[in-house]
Design an enzyme around this catalytic site. Structure first.
Site, short mmCIF file in Angstrom:
data_model
loop_
_atom_site.label_atom_id
_atom_site.label_comp_id
_atom_site.label_asym_id
_atom_site.label_seq_id
_atom_site.Cartn_x
_atom_site.Cartn_y
_atom_site.Cartn_z
CB CYS A 85 -0.98 -0.04 1.18
SG CYS A 85 -2.34 1.14 1.00
CG HIS A 104 -3.55 -3.55 3.21
ND1 HIS A 104 -2.67 -3.04 4.14
CD2 HIS A 104 -4.04 -2.49 2.53
CE1 HIS A 104 -2.65 -1.72 4.04
NE2 HIS A 104 -3.47 -1.36 3.07
CD GLU A 145 -1.38 -5.92 5.73
OE1 GLU A 145 -2.06 -4.90 5.96
OE2 GLU A 145 -0.92 -6.16 4.60
#
Length: 262
Positions: A116, A220, A222
């Site tokens: 990001c 994202h 994660e």
């Protein structure tokens, strides 16, 4: 386990509250750390540091791979633009630190994943620019439907066949979780776009043509337990660690503290 690759992750600086305290703190969301550990890596948080901004190699000597995480907007003065009214909460110390670390990591060909804001920082470090407010340009808020949550923010990204992004994701049509209002403008020198949002063709992945593993993604990973991207970085970092330890010791798999790359 002692030979886990070390993944440096650069922290933000934020006001935080815990117990009876309300202070400035170096912060990293734990889902980044969880994803690194789940992939077999060891996470090393590295906070903005004026000395490291001058010489990032002191920190990079300690790591086998690097993640630049999401976070606040980047000062548009760094890419020669006027500030848009929707560009907010920039942090000069973090910007300068991450730009210096990114450029030094690329000099070393260190495995690198920008997530990001980290993707946007990679582009700026390479001479590129940003679009400062996507809803104004695209006429929708689909890339950040709700502030502070990934709920309802899933969308597909088309990845170029054979690209690093496609290899890391394990597929060419990749479901993602996004939370951003800015995006890539002019692409930086030495980088190519390798992923596009299917809904509007916004560039969502960039990668280096000149490095083994330098990748930026607008989404994202994660936040997605099914994503392979962070595991791909950890795998590349493991190979990087083994190669430089072997080069130093002359013994495959030997244990030593890697020397600074030249």
């Amino acid at each position: 386990m002692a030979n886990r690759p070390v993944i440096g992750i650069l922290t933000s600086l934020e006001r935080a509250r815990w117990s009876v305290w309300d202070q400035q703190a170096a912060l990293t969301p734990t889902n980044y750390l969880d994803a690194i550990r789940a992939a077999g890596g060891m996470a090393l948080m590295i906070a903005p540091d004026p000395v490291l901004t001058q010489d990032p190699h002191e920190a990079l000597d300690l790591v086998d791979g690097l993640i630049l995480a999401g976070g606040n907007d980047i000062d548009p003065a760094l890419y020669g633009a006027e500030r848009h009214p929707e560009t907010q909460e920039t942090m000069a110390e973090r910007d300068a630190f991450e730009l210096a670390v990114t450029r030094a990591a690329m000099e070393r060909d260190l495995p690198y994943l920008g997530i990001c804001r980290g993707m946007q920082l990679l582009n700026i470090a390479s001479g590129g620019t940003l679009r400062q407010h996507l809803p104004e340009e695209f006429g929708h808020h689909e890339h950040r439907k709700a502030i502070g949550t990934f709920d309802g923010a899933d969308h597909d990204v088309r990845l170029a066949p054979g690209s690093l992004a496609a290899r890391a994701a394990g597929e060419e049509l990749h479901g993602t979780k996004s939370h951003h209002h800015q995006g890539i403008g002019r692409v930086g020198k030495g980088l190519v776009v390798s992923g596009w949002a299917t809904k509007d063709e916004l560039p969502e992945a960039i990668e280096s043509r000149d490095h083994a593993f330098v990748l930026g993604v607008q989404w994202h990973p994660e936040a997605d337990e099914g994503s392979r991207l962070i595991a791909a970085l950890v795998d590349e970092a493991r190979a990087y660690r083994h190669a430089r330890v072997e080069a130093q010791t002359g013994v495959a798999g030997g244990a030593a503290t890697p020397a600074r790359a030249t």
